[in-house]
Design a protein around this motif. Structure first.
Motif, PDB file in Angstrom:
ATOM      1  N   PHE A  11      -8.095   3.311   0.325  1.00 28.17           N
ATOM      2  CA  PHE A  11      -6.972   4.122   0.809  1.00 28.17           C
ATOM      3  C   PHE A  11      -7.112   5.542   0.270  1.00 28.17           C
ATOM      4  O   PHE A  11      -6.807   5.825  -0.885  1.00 28.17           O
ATOM      5  CB  PHE A  11      -5.644   3.491   0.395  1.00 28.17           C
ATOM      6  CG  PHE A  11      -4.444   4.177   0.984  1.00 28.17           C
ATOM      7  CD1 PHE A  11      -4.296   4.307   2.356  1.00 28.17           C
ATOM      8  CD2 PHE A  11      -3.456   4.683   0.168  1.00 28.17           C
ATOM      9  CE1 PHE A  11      -3.181   4.935   2.898  1.00 28.17           C
ATOM     10  CE2 PHE A  11      -2.338   5.306   0.701  1.00 28.17           C
ATOM     11  CZ  PHE A  11      -2.199   5.435   2.070  1.00 28.17           C
ATOM     12  N   LYS A  12      -7.626   6.409   1.116  1.00 32.07           N
ATOM     13  CA  LYS A  12      -7.978   7.768   0.697  1.00 32.07           C
ATOM     14  C   LYS A  12      -6.795   8.611   0.203  1.00 32.07           C
ATOM     15  O   LYS A  12      -6.958   9.385  -0.737  1.00 32.07           O
ATOM     16  CB  LYS A  12      -8.719   8.475   1.818  1.00 32.07           C
ATOM     17  CG  LYS A  12     -10.091   7.875   2.048  1.00 32.07           C
ATOM     18  CD  LYS A  12     -10.837   8.565   3.158  1.00 32.07           C
ATOM     19  CE  LYS A  12     -12.175   7.864   3.365  1.00 32.07           C
ATOM     20  NZ  LYS A  12     -12.937   8.460   4.436  1.00 32.07           N
ATOM     21  N   HIS A  40      -6.066  -0.971  -3.568  1.00 32.73           N
ATOM     22  CA  HIS A  40      -6.566  -0.604  -2.243  1.00 32.73           C
ATOM     23  C   HIS A  40      -7.589   0.525  -2.387  1.00 32.73           C
ATOM     24  O   HIS A  40      -7.294   1.683  -2.081  1.00 32.73           O
ATOM     25  CB  HIS A  40      -5.403  -0.152  -1.347  1.00 32.73           C
ATOM     26  CG  HIS A  40      -4.323  -1.172  -1.233  1.00 32.73           C
ATOM     27  ND1 HIS A  40      -4.422  -2.247  -0.385  1.00 32.73           N
ATOM     28  CD2 HIS A  40      -3.130  -1.297  -1.871  1.00 32.73           C
ATOM     29  CE1 HIS A  40      -3.329  -2.985  -0.500  1.00 32.73           C
ATOM     30  NE2 HIS A  40      -2.543  -2.440  -1.396  1.00 32.73           N
ATOM     31  N   ASN A  72       1.754   4.076  -3.266  1.00 36.97           N
ATOM     32  CA  ASN A  72       1.384   5.482  -3.193  1.00 36.97           C
ATOM     33  C   ASN A  72       2.625   6.376  -3.133  1.00 36.97           C
ATOM     34  O   ASN A  72       2.695   7.397  -3.821  1.00 36.97           O
ATOM     35  CB  ASN A  72       0.483   5.741  -1.985  1.00 36.97           C
ATOM     36  CG  ASN A  72      -0.057   7.152  -1.975  1.00 36.97           C
ATOM     37  OD1 ASN A  72      -0.774   7.557  -2.878  1.00 36.97           O
ATOM     38  ND2 ASN A  72       0.312   7.910  -0.959  1.00 36.97           N
ATOM     39  N   LEU A  75       0.813  -1.216   0.000  1.00 29.77           N
ATOM     40  CA  LEU A  75       0.000   0.000   0.000  1.00 29.77           C
ATOM     41  C   LEU A  75       0.847   1.268   0.000  1.00 29.77           C
ATOM     42  O   LEU A  75       0.739   2.108  -0.898  1.00 29.77           O
ATOM     43  CB  LEU A  75      -0.921  -0.025   1.221  1.00 29.77           C
ATOM     44  CG  LEU A  75      -1.761   1.202   1.508  1.00 29.77           C
ATOM     45  CD1 LEU A  75      -2.745   1.446   0.391  1.00 29.77           C
ATOM     46  CD2 LEU A  75      -2.482   1.017   2.824  1.00 29.77           C
ATOM     47  N   LEU A  76       1.686   1.451   0.996  1.00 29.43           N
ATOM     48  CA  LEU A  76       2.456   2.690   1.113  1.00 29.43           C
ATOM     49  C   LEU A  76       3.504   2.828   0.021  1.00 29.43           C
ATOM     50  O   LEU A  76       3.754   3.928  -0.470  1.00 29.43           O
ATOM     51  CB  LEU A  76       3.106   2.787   2.493  1.00 29.43           C
ATOM     52  CG  LEU A  76       2.137   2.956   3.647  1.00 29.43           C
ATOM     53  CD1 LEU A  76       2.890   2.976   4.975  1.00 29.43           C
ATOM     54  CD2 LEU A  76       1.319   4.223   3.495  1.00 29.43           C
ATOM     55  N   ALA A 117      -2.355   1.966  -7.118  1.00 31.35           N
ATOM     56  CA  ALA A 117      -2.604   1.986  -5.672  1.00 31.35           C
ATOM     57  C   ALA A 117      -4.102   1.976  -5.380  1.00 31.35           C
ATOM     58  O   ALA A 117      -4.568   1.248  -4.500  1.00 31.35           O
ATOM     59  CB  ALA A 117      -1.941   3.208  -5.038  1.00 31.35           C
TER      60      ALA A 117
END
Length: 93
Positions: free
Chosen positions: A74-75, A71, A45, A41-42, A67
């Motif tokens: 994931f805002k 996900h 992004n 995830l991170l 991303a």
């Protein structure tokens, strides 16, 4: 020593290096994280943010889209994608 198999550690290292103004090292660390865990995830992004900071907007858009696809909840990635798409639309107008 960083555990060579820890995608989380590589992603965090990449984020720290990007903030420290070391884009080449950050890129390598984030790519290592994604090599270990393509859906991280991170790292996904953060790589988009790094590409955007480097002026590589097409790559940034692709990374933000990935991303968001991986996900959807994931805002930050969704916000980054919307912001960059709006900026590109304004630039074309």
């Amino acid at each position: 020593d960083i555990n060579s198999g820890s995608s989380d550690a590589w992603a965090l290292l990449g984020m720290v290096l990007a903030e420290a103004g070391e884009p080449d090292a950050a890129l390598a660390a984030l790519q290592t994280a994604l090599g270990l865990h393509p859906g991280h995830l991170l790292a996904n992004n953060s790589l988009g943010v790094l590409y955007e900071d480097l002026g590589q907007h097409s790559r940034a858009l692709r990374q933000f889209r990935k991303a968001v696809r991986l996900h959807p909840g994931f805002k930050p990635a969704a916000a980054n994608l919307r912001r960059l798409e709006r900026a590109r639309t304004k630039a074309k107008a």
